[in-house]
Write an enzyme that holds these catalytic residues in place. Structure first.
Site, mmCIF file in Angstrom:
data_model
loop_
_atom_site.group_PDB
_atom_site.id
_atom_site.type_symbol
_atom_site.label_atom_id
_atom_site.label_comp_id
_atom_site.label_asym_id
_atom_site.label_seq_id
_atom_site.Cartn_x
_atom_site.Cartn_y
_atom_site.Cartn_z
ATOM 1 N N LYS A 69 32.806 38.683 69.365
ATOM 2 C CA LYS A 69 33.889 39.659 69.436
ATOM 3 C C LYS A 69 33.786 40.557 68.221
ATOM 4 O O LYS A 69 33.544 40.092 67.109
ATOM 5 C CB LYS A 69 35.231 38.921 69.433
ATOM 6 C CG LYS A 69 36.447 39.838 69.302
ATOM 7 C CD LYS A 69 37.710 39.051 69.587
ATOM 8 C CE LYS A 69 38.946 39.820 69.139
ATOM 9 N NZ LYS A 69 40.186 39.130 69.545
ATOM 10 N N LYS A 83 35.582 43.984 66.152
ATOM 11 C CA LYS A 83 36.676 44.935 66.026
ATOM 12 C C LYS A 83 36.087 46.335 66.101
ATOM 13 O O LYS A 83 35.123 46.653 65.395
ATOM 14 C CB LYS A 83 37.383 44.746 64.680
ATOM 15 C CG LYS A 83 38.114 43.415 64.573
ATOM 16 C CD LYS A 83 39.386 43.416 65.405
ATOM 17 C CE LYS A 83 40.148 42.111 65.232
ATOM 18 N NZ LYS A 83 41.372 42.070 66.058
ATOM 19 N N ASP A 111 37.398 44.635 70.537
ATOM 20 C CA ASP A 111 38.848 44.663 70.317
ATOM 21 C C ASP A 111 39.202 45.893 69.497
ATOM 22 O O ASP A 111 38.849 46.000 68.328
ATOM 23 C CB ASP A 111 39.309 43.394 69.576
ATOM 24 C CG ASP A 111 40.836 43.304 69.480
ATOM 25 O OD1 ASP A 111 41.521 44.220 69.980
ATOM 26 O OD2 ASP A 111 41.334 42.313 68.899
ATOM 27 N N LYS A 124 47.974 33.932 71.873
ATOM 28 C CA LYS A 124 47.870 33.374 70.523
ATOM 29 C C LYS A 124 49.014 32.381 70.316
ATOM 30 O O LYS A 124 50.181 32.767 70.349
ATOM 31 C CB LYS A 124 47.926 34.497 69.493
ATOM 32 C CG LYS A 124 46.715 35.408 69.596
ATOM 33 C CD LYS A 124 46.762 36.572 68.647
ATOM 34 C CE LYS A 124 45.459 37.360 68.748
ATOM 35 N NZ LYS A 124 45.528 38.680 68.120
HETATM 36 MG MG LIG Z 1 43.493 41.511 69.537
#
Ligand SMILES: [Mg+2]
Length: 333
Positions: A102, A104, A137, A207
């Protein structure tokens, strides 16, 4: 206000590199009859958000929840804004066995594209490109046009989904009509409290700590009209263990975003919840006194955290505390 709890441990962890403006992770570990819970909301959180996190911590410490034997959860590695994506991916693959990465995004198109291509380069060089899946993301930082342009440049890249490419539901709705890559929502669920999202999203990110714990998350999943993926809130290994359990319970066959232990330079436990062969064992974590002694929180910060805890505590209904068997005498105000 006076706050007394049977056992509290404070911690201040260092991250290997600054991650989304965060360099340290501070918080409190609290002990109950079922073990330890972690209260480590981010500095910018409001008391009501803190109280959700505290619910998760108290649930972990007071509610007996059985952990499975010999189970593990597949996880992705994560590359932050300040990390070299080539080195980060090579480390994720070679050291931790992670093939889902993943990253950013949300800079400009060229920079985002270049950073994503660096992940591909690391996997090509390792001869593992066929195993690679990339999760982007943007934390809502893209506009519709920027999202379309970036994805167009990344057509040959194995992108599994884009997480929160744009901030608003209106933008996401428009974007989804123009893209074939699946869209996941995170902030839409957590901050906006929107659960009917299938019109503009394919997946929802869960989360556990910021959403109030495992029980709260179970009820939330029932309300959602899309499948879920679990992700962390950069907790220490004590907090991560609840997220791992939830991921194992509710999305056992999915790759979870719970590989964030590898971003920490210090931890609260002896054996950190980091991936081996791309998977993390699902087990209840206990803080280790020696580790805690290495990550002390200053007296001034301890006082602030105590106040924060007491404030969050007052926002949890007494009936809820009683149902968990949390002793009444814990807060004296
Ligand atoms: Mg996120």
């Amino acid at each position: 206000m006076l706050f007394a709890f049977p056992e509290l441990e404070f911690f201040s962890l260092t991250l290997q590199k600054e991650f989304r403006g965060v360099r340290r992770r501070e918080g409190i570990l609290l002990a109950g009859p079922s073990g330890w819970g972690e209260f480590s909301p981010f500095p910018n959180y409001a008391p009501i958000e803190d109280s959700l996190w505290l619910r998760a911590a108290l649930e972990s410490a007071f509610v007996p929840i059985e952990f499975p034997q010999n189970s593990s959860v597949a996880v992705n590695a994560i590359i932050g804004d300040n990390e070299d994506p080539y080195l980060g991916s090579a480390r994720a693959l070679n050291e931790f066995g992670c093939t889902t990465i993943k990253i950013k995004v949300g800079l400009d198109v060229d920079q985002d594209v270049e950073r994503v291509q660096e992940i591909v380069r690391a996997f090509v060089e390792a001869g593992q490109l066929n195993k690679l899946l990339i999760r982007l993301d943007a934390n809502g930082r893209w506009g519709i046009e920027q999202a379309i342009n970036t994805i167009a440049e990344l057509q040959s890249v194995p992108i599994e989904y884009i997480e929160q490419p744009c901030r608003s539901a209106t933008q996401l709705r428009k974007l989804r009509k123009k893209l074939t890559v699946p869209i996941a929502v995170d902030e839409t669920i957590r901050t906006d409290g929107q659960y009917q999202v299938s019109e503009f999203a394919d997946l929802a990110i869960i989360k556990v700590s910021p959403l109030g714990g495992i029980d709260a998350v179970e009820r939330l999943i029932e309300k959602l009209d899309v499948p879920v993926r679990f992700s962390s809130a950069l907790e220490s290994s004590v907090g991560l263990s609840s997220s791992l359990l939830a991921a194992h319970k509710f999305a056992p066959d999915q790759v979870a975003g719970l590989g964030t232990g590898m971003l920490l330079a210090t931890d609260t436990v002896k054996q950190s919840a980091i991936p081996h062969g791309g998977r993390i064992r699902v087990a209840k974590c206990e803080p280790d006194p020696e580790q805690l002694a290495r990550v002390p929180l200053s007296k001034t910060q301890q006082d602030l955290w105590r106040k924060r805890l007491a404030q969050a505590w007052q926002l949890i209904p007494e009936s809820q505390l009683a149902s968990w068997g949390v002793p009444k005498w814990s807060v004296q105000g």
